[in-house]
Write a protein that holds these residues in place. Structure first.
Motif, mmCIF file in Angstrom:
data_model
loop_
_atom_site.group_PDB
_atom_site.id
_atom_site.type_symbol
_atom_site.label_atom_id
_atom_site.label_comp_id
_atom_site.label_asym_id
_atom_site.label_seq_id
_atom_site.Cartn_x
_atom_site.Cartn_y
_atom_site.Cartn_z
ATOM 1 N N GLU A 193 38.538 40.461 44.908
ATOM 2 C CA GLU A 193 39.586 39.547 44.451
ATOM 3 C C GLU A 193 40.720 40.390 43.889
ATOM 4 N N GLN A 194 41.934 40.136 44.358
ATOM 5 C CA GLN A 194 43.064 40.955 43.961
ATOM 6 C C GLN A 194 43.767 40.381 42.735
ATOM 7 N N CYS A 195 44.185 41.258 41.870
ATOM 8 C CA CYS A 195 44.962 40.855 40.692
ATOM 9 C C CYS A 195 46.255 40.177 41.144
ATOM 10 N N PRO A 196 46.623 39.038 40.555
ATOM 11 C CA PRO A 196 47.858 38.352 40.958
ATOM 12 C C PRO A 196 49.103 39.224 40.851
ATOM 13 N N ASP A 197 49.079 40.213 39.981
ATOM 14 C CA ASP A 197 50.224 41.114 39.842
ATOM 15 C C ASP A 197 50.211 42.244 40.865
ATOM 16 N N GLY A 198 49.180 42.276 41.714
ATOM 17 C CA GLY A 198 49.115 43.312 42.731
ATOM 18 C C GLY A 198 48.690 44.665 42.217
ATOM 19 N N ASN A 199 47.982 44.679 41.106
ATOM 20 C CA ASN A 199 47.586 45.962 40.499
ATOM 21 C C ASN A 199 46.197 46.422 40.930
ATOM 22 N N GLY A 200 45.614 45.753 41.929
ATOM 23 C CA GLY A 200 44.307 46.192 42.407
ATOM 24 C C GLY A 200 43.251 45.117 42.230
ATOM 25 N N PRO A 201 42.036 45.378 42.671
ATOM 26 C CA PRO A 201 40.955 44.392 42.602
ATOM 27 C C PRO A 201 40.482 44.171 41.168
ATOM 28 N N CYS A 202 40.018 42.937 40.924
ATOM 29 C CA CYS A 202 39.583 42.596 39.571
ATOM 30 C C CYS A 202 38.296 41.773 39.568
ATOM 31 N N GLY A 203 37.683 41.608 40.721
ATOM 32 C CA GLY A 203 36.463 40.821 40.757
ATOM 33 C C GLY A 203 36.041 40.555 42.188
ATOM 34 N N CYS A 204 35.259 39.492 42.366
ATOM 35 C CA CYS A 204 34.764 39.094 43.680
ATOM 36 C C CYS A 204 35.514 37.850 44.138
ATOM 37 N N ASP A 205 36.016 37.889 45.359
ATOM 38 C CA ASP A 205 36.657 36.729 45.965
ATOM 39 C C ASP A 205 35.550 35.805 46.484
ATOM 40 N N VAL A 206 35.242 34.782 45.707
ATOM 41 C CA VAL A 206 34.100 33.922 46.020
ATOM 42 C C VAL A 206 34.325 33.154 47.319
ATOM 43 N N GLN A 207 35.570 32.745 47.573
ATOM 44 C CA GLN A 207 35.839 32.020 48.816
ATOM 45 C C GLN A 207 35.577 32.901 50.030
ATOM 46 N N ALA A 208 36.046 34.143 49.986
ATOM 47 C CA ALA A 208 35.816 35.062 51.096
ATOM 48 C C ALA A 208 34.318 35.330 51.248
ATOM 49 N N PHE A 209 33.622 35.527 50.127
ATOM 50 C CA PHE A 209 32.179 35.750 50.150
ATOM 51 C C PHE A 209 31.473 34.598 50.838
ATOM 52 N N SER A 210 31.788 33.369 50.438
ATOM 53 C CA SER A 210 31.074 32.196 50.957
ATOM 54 C C SER A 210 31.401 31.935 52.422
ATOM 55 N N ARG A 211 32.651 32.159 52.821
ATOM 56 C CA ARG A 211 33.028 31.895 54.207
ATOM 57 C C ARG A 211 32.360 32.875 55.170
ATOM 58 N N VAL A 212 32.354 34.147 54.800
ATOM 59 C CA VAL A 212 31.722 35.135 55.678
ATOM 60 C C VAL A 212 30.202 34.931 55.675
ATOM 61 N N LEU A 213 29.635 34.617 54.506
ATOM 62 C CA LEU A 213 28.204 34.340 54.432
ATOM 63 C C LEU A 213 27.831 33.182 55.354
ATOM 64 N N SER A 214 28.609 32.108 55.317
ATOM 65 C CA SER A 214 28.306 30.937 56.132
ATOM 66 C C SER A 214 28.390 31.248 57.623
ATOM 67 N N ALA A 215 29.224 32.227 57.993
ATOM 68 C CA ALA A 215 29.332 32.619 59.396
ATOM 69 C C ALA A 215 28.211 33.573 59.798
ATOM 70 N N GLU A 216 27.856 34.501 58.912
ATOM 71 C CA GLU A 216 26.837 35.491 59.252
ATOM 72 C C GLU A 216 25.415 34.950 59.072
ATOM 73 N N VAL A 217 25.244 34.027 58.125
ATOM 74 C CA VAL A 217 23.941 33.393 57.899
ATOM 75 C C VAL A 217 24.162 31.879 57.968
ATOM 76 N N PRO A 218 24.332 31.340 59.175
ATOM 77 C CA PRO A 218 24.771 29.945 59.301
ATOM 78 C C PRO A 218 23.763 28.914 58.829
ATOM 79 N N TRP A 219 22.528 29.307 58.529
ATOM 80 C CA TRP A 219 21.518 28.347 58.078
ATOM 81 C C TRP A 219 21.569 28.152 56.565
#
Length: 293
Positions: free
Chosen positions: A47-73
């Motif tokens: 998850e990117q800092c809104p000020d563009g200063n680098g990552p600050c955590g986990c992007d939960v939406q990206a995590f869940s979307r890729v998970l749902s595609a790679e493990v569709p069950w």
């Protein structure tokens, strides 16, 4: 390794359980949620800092979307009260292992109230694997994550040793291929792979019967067993009875064929028993005829 009192005093429980129940799922659920919350999966899904200063955590939406595609069950969001099928949970754990890193806090960003993060991949993977395997051990579940984050099934040590050290040098490439495929699939955590391992082992057994010279398959099979034990000896007779019984099992149960007259195996315990029995017989044949084992 666990240092709990019961492990020290009574020993670690034998890993004999093949399915992940609601209690164990609750523990795994919490491990994953904790790492989502502390940014551990930001290694792959930052998850990117809104000020563009680098990552600050986990992007939960990206995590869940890729998970749902790679493990569709898998169902997102997870529910602690709805236990996915065991193979799906193992896929989920492998997905998480591939994304995890130990979060390292950098500069504090006071405006947004967060630290900028970097990640130690090796340390994060080691800790995640250790935490998952501790839960598996404490619940006597016959799975573990390897150091690379892959799920594998645990089998009793004598069987594991025999499988791990067996050599397949039959002189027939297809027989060697079938035996190696049977070994690898038997160690898989997926039930379908274990059924497939049994089929391939039975196929290898049928091919082994034809590797010796002879006028027909029966003569070839007899010549094979005669090389393992002296003709007329008690052990040779026992081998003959066992070969006949294993052949009958292969014809009676749904192992190699799927005719309506064949009885289906109804549990993984039955699959494991027949695989272990056949593998022991095949290994004696291989060793006795100089074909590995």
């Amino acid at each position: 390794m666990s240092t709990y009192f019961t492990d020290r005093e009574y020993g670690v429980r034998p890993a004999t359980i093949d399915s992940i129940n609601e209690r164990l799922w609750g523990g795994l659920f919490s491990l994953i949620q904790t790492r989502i919350g502390d940014g551990s999966f930001g290694l792959r899904f930052p998850e990117q800092c809104p000020d563009g200063n680098g990552p600050c955590g986990c992007d939960v939406q990206a995590f869940s979307r890729v998970l749902s595609a790679e493990v569709p069950w898998i169902e997102w969001p997870f529910s602690v009260n709805e236990v996915p099928d065991t193979p799906v949970i193992l896929d989920l754990l492998e997905f998480c292992a591939g994304a995890v890193g130990e979060p390292i806090q950098g500069a504090y960003h006071s405006y947004f109230g967060h630290h900028h993060l970097s990640w130690d991949r090796d340390a994060g993977l080691v800790r995640f694997v250790a935490d998952v395997n501790l839960l598996f051990r404490r619940n006597a579940v016959a799975y573990e994550l390897t150091s690379t984050g892959q799920a594998r099934r645990l089998v009793p040590q004598p069987i594991s040793d025999a499988l791990g050290w067996a050599m397949f040098q039959t002189g027939d490439m297809e027989t060697d291929r079938l035996l190696e495929a049977a070994r690898q699939r038997f160690l898989s955590p997926k039930p379908d792979d274990r059924q497939d391992a049994l089929e391939k082992l039975w196929d290898a057994f049928e091919r082994l019967k034809t590797l010796e010279p002879g006028a027909n398959k029966r003569a070839q099979a007899d010549a094979l067993l005669d090389r393992v034990a002296a003709p007329g000896s008690g052990f040779r007779e026992a081998l003959g009875r066992e070969a006949a019984e294993l052949t009958s099992i292969g014809n009676s149960f749904r192992i190699r064929h799927s005719e309506t007259t064949q009885e289906a195996l109804t549990s993984l315990d039955q699959v494991d028993y027949l695989f272990t029995r056949m593998f022991a017989f095949v290994r004696v044949i291989l060793k006795g005829t100089g074909r590995g084992g």
